[in-house]
Motif scaffolding. Sequence first.
Motif, mmCIF file in Angstrom:
data_model
loop_
_atom_site.group_PDB
_atom_site.id
_atom_site.type_symbol
_atom_site.label_atom_id
_atom_site.label_comp_id
_atom_site.label_asym_id
_atom_site.label_seq_id
_atom_site.Cartn_x
_atom_site.Cartn_y
_atom_site.Cartn_z
ATOM 1 N N ASP A 8 54.374 31.276 -5.917
ATOM 2 C CA ASP A 8 54.940 31.206 -7.267
ATOM 3 C C ASP A 8 54.573 29.822 -7.789
ATOM 4 O O ASP A 8 55.183 28.820 -7.407
ATOM 5 N N ASP A 11 57.242 27.526 -9.114
ATOM 6 C CA ASP A 11 58.031 26.864 -8.074
ATOM 7 C C ASP A 11 57.250 25.703 -7.461
ATOM 8 O O ASP A 11 57.821 24.644 -7.164
ATOM 9 N N LEU A 178 60.250 23.523 -0.002
ATOM 10 C CA LEU A 178 59.540 24.783 -0.251
ATOM 11 C C LEU A 178 58.821 25.251 1.016
ATOM 12 O O LEU A 178 58.848 26.444 1.349
#
Length: 220
Positions: A8, A11, A178
Motif C-alpha cells: 500500500d 502507507d 511497517l
Amino acid sequence: MSLFSNIDWADIGLATIDTLTMLGGSMALTVILGLPLGVILFLTGKGQMLENKAAHAGLGLLVNILRSVPFVILLIVMIPLTVLLVGTSLGVAGAIPPLVVGAAPFYARLVETALREVDKGVVEASFALGATRRQVVLGALLPEAMPGIIAGATVTAIALVSYTAMAGVVGAGGLGDLAIRFGYQRFQTDVMVVTVVLLLILVQVLQMVGDTVVRKVSHR
C-alpha cells in the motif's frame, strides 16, 4: 499475482514521513544535548582547560551507562518517563525521547574524540594571543574539530535510522513499524523488501550528504 501485491504505497509514504520526522527531531535534540556534553567531557579531562577529575568521571560514567543499554530495552524502560514528557509512549512523539537518550551520549563521545584530535599548538597559540577560555573553545577548538564533529553527526544520524526501525517494536510508527507489522508478522515479504530498500537509500543519502559537508568544511 503482482510482485508487490501487498504494498500500500500510501502507507509506505506515511511511514517514510514518520521515519524522517523521528530522525529529524531526534537528531536536532541529539546535537543540542550531545555537542555541549562532548565539549564538557573534553574540557574536564586530564590536562585540559577545566580539568576536573570528579566531574569527568561522573559524566563519563553516565555516558557509558546510557551507551551500554541496548536500545530496545531503553525503549521499554523509558516508557514512564516518555509518557511524562510527551504524554504518550506511542507514535512519533513517543519515540523521540528514547531516541535522544540513546543517541546523545554516543554523539558526545564522538565530539570528545574529535576535540582530542585538535593540535594542542592551536590552543597554545590562541592563549598566547590573549584569548579567553571561551574564545579558545568557540574560536579555535570547535572550528578546528568541525570536520570530525560533522562526521560524528553523520555516524549518529545513521545509527538513529536503525534506532527508528527498532522503535517499531513498541508501535512508534515509521518504516520499522511497517516492516514488523506486515513484513514479519503477516509474512508479507514484499513489504519487508520495500521498507529495507528505503532504509538503505536513506542511509546512503545521509552518508553522501555528510561526506560532502565534511569535505567543504575541511577545505576552508
